[in-house]
Motif scaffolding. Sequence first.
Motif, PDB file in Angstrom:
ATOM      1  N   ARG A  54      19.526  -7.992  80.423  1.00 45.09           N
ATOM      2  CA  ARG A  54      19.174  -9.024  79.442  1.00 45.09           C
ATOM      3  C   ARG A  54      19.263  -8.495  78.004  1.00 45.09           C
ATOM      4  NH1 ARG A  54      16.831 -13.591  81.766  1.00 45.09           N
ATOM      5  NH2 ARG A  54      16.463 -13.323  83.991  1.00 45.09           N
ATOM      6  N   VAL A  55      18.815  -7.268  77.806  1.00 45.83           N
ATOM      7  CA  VAL A  55      18.901  -6.672  76.466  1.00 45.83           C
ATOM      8  C   VAL A  55      20.372  -6.500  76.076  1.00 45.83           C
ATOM      9  CG1 VAL A  55      18.489  -4.548  75.137  1.00 45.83           C
ATOM     10  CG2 VAL A  55      16.649  -5.530  76.538  1.00 45.83           C
ATOM     11  N   ALA A  56      21.179  -5.983  76.989  1.00 46.74           N
ATOM     12  CA  ALA A  56      22.600  -5.792  76.700  1.00 46.74           C
ATOM     13  C   ALA A  56      23.284  -7.123  76.418  1.00 46.74           C
ATOM     14  CB  ALA A  56      23.269  -5.081  77.873  1.00 46.74           C
ATOM     15  N   LYS A  57      22.974  -8.114  77.232  1.00 40.01           N
ATOM     16  CA  LYS A  57      23.595  -9.432  77.035  1.00 40.01           C
ATOM     17  C   LYS A  57      23.210 -10.014  75.688  1.00 40.01           C
ATOM     18  CE  LYS A  57      24.381 -13.782  79.399  1.00 40.01           C
ATOM     19  NZ  LYS A  57      24.100 -14.593  80.591  1.00 40.01           N
ATOM     20  N   ALA A  58      21.975  -9.804  75.292  1.00 30.72           N
ATOM     21  CA  ALA A  58      21.535 -10.310  73.989  1.00 30.72           C
ATOM     22  C   ALA A  58      22.304  -9.650  72.841  1.00 30.72           C
ATOM     23  CB  ALA A  58      20.034 -10.073  73.822  1.00 30.72           C
ATOM     24  N   HIS A  59      22.841  -8.453  73.099  1.00 29.98           N
ATOM     25  CA  HIS A  59      23.632  -7.748  72.089  1.00 29.98           C
ATOM     26  C   HIS A  59      25.131  -7.873  72.337  1.00 29.98           C
ATOM     27  CE1 HIS A  59      19.677  -5.854  71.510  1.00 29.98           C
ATOM     28  NE2 HIS A  59      20.081  -5.694  70.248  1.00 29.98           N
ATOM     29  N   GLY A  60      25.513  -8.758  73.250  1.00 32.39           N
ATOM     30  CA  GLY A  60      26.929  -9.014  73.511  1.00 32.39           C
ATOM     31  C   GLY A  60      27.627  -7.920  74.298  1.00 32.39           C
ATOM     32  N   ILE A  61      26.885  -7.173  75.086  1.00 36.41           N
ATOM     33  CA  ILE A  61      27.474  -6.069  75.852  1.00 36.41           C
ATOM     34  C   ILE A  61      27.493  -6.429  77.335  1.00 36.41           C
ATOM     35  CG2 ILE A  61      27.220  -3.645  76.522  1.00 36.41           C
ATOM     36  CD1 ILE A  61      25.651  -3.267  73.874  1.00 36.41           C
ATOM     37  N   PRO A  65      31.360  -3.107  83.673  1.00 41.20           N
ATOM     38  CA  PRO A  65      32.504  -2.178  83.611  1.00 41.20           C
ATOM     39  C   PRO A  65      32.084  -0.756  83.214  1.00 41.20           C
ATOM     40  CG  PRO A  65      33.007  -4.213  82.462  1.00 41.20           C
ATOM     41  CD  PRO A  65      31.554  -4.255  82.790  1.00 41.20           C
ATOM     42  N   GLY A  66      31.135  -0.644  82.308  1.00 41.50           N
ATOM     43  CA  GLY A  66      30.667   0.683  81.896  1.00 41.50           C
ATOM     44  C   GLY A  66      29.956   1.413  83.024  1.00 41.50           C
ATOM     45  N   ILE A  67      29.175   0.681  83.792  1.00 40.26           N
ATOM     46  CA  ILE A  67      28.472   1.295  84.930  1.00 40.26           C
ATOM     47  C   ILE A  67      29.469   1.747  85.985  1.00 40.26           C
ATOM     48  CG2 ILE A  67      26.928   0.796  86.861  1.00 40.26           C
ATOM     49  CD1 ILE A  67      25.335  -0.991  84.881  1.00 40.26           C
ATOM     50  N   ASP A  68      30.482   0.916  86.251  1.00 42.07           N
ATOM     51  CA  ASP A  68      31.488   1.285  87.257  1.00 42.07           C
ATOM     52  C   ASP A  68      32.266   2.527  86.841  1.00 42.07           C
ATOM     53  OD1 ASP A  68      30.715  -0.851  88.805  1.00 42.07           O
ATOM     54  OD2 ASP A  68      32.330  -2.178  88.129  1.00 42.07           O
ATOM     55  N   ALA A  69      32.504   2.713  85.548  1.00 41.65           N
ATOM     56  CA  ALA A  69      33.322   3.827  85.062  1.00 41.65           C
ATOM     57  C   ALA A  69      32.489   5.076  84.723  1.00 41.65           C
ATOM     58  CB  ALA A  69      34.102   3.386  83.827  1.00 41.65           C
TER      59      ALA A  69
END
Length: 121
Positions: A54-61, A65-69
Amino acid sequence: MMNPAQDRPHVIKDAKGKRPQFFPNDGIDQLMSMVMVLANEINVLHDRIDAGERVAKAHGIDLAPGIDALVLDPAALEAREAWRQDFLERLFYLARKEASEAAAADSEDKYRETIAEIAVN
């Protein structure tokens, strides 16, 4: 990054006295304890992941993909292993405590009694 195992001193703490028993078989009580520890951990993990997303989404992130890589460095791998060991210690707390109590109750006299009993029967 500190983990819970590093924050606490390495002291084995066991509750004193007889544990309440809810089921006629000791193993079921141990299993229930383990299930409750796992349920608590899953609840905490769910809340943390949900908050992070939720925090990441609020910042447009977009985190997926980052977790997978993600490739962890040795320090991060060590931190994860320390957490895993602490978790397993809590998960198997009752089994370890009962094994410790059984070992403490063991004595040379009991050993000889058992051998004598086996020899008679």
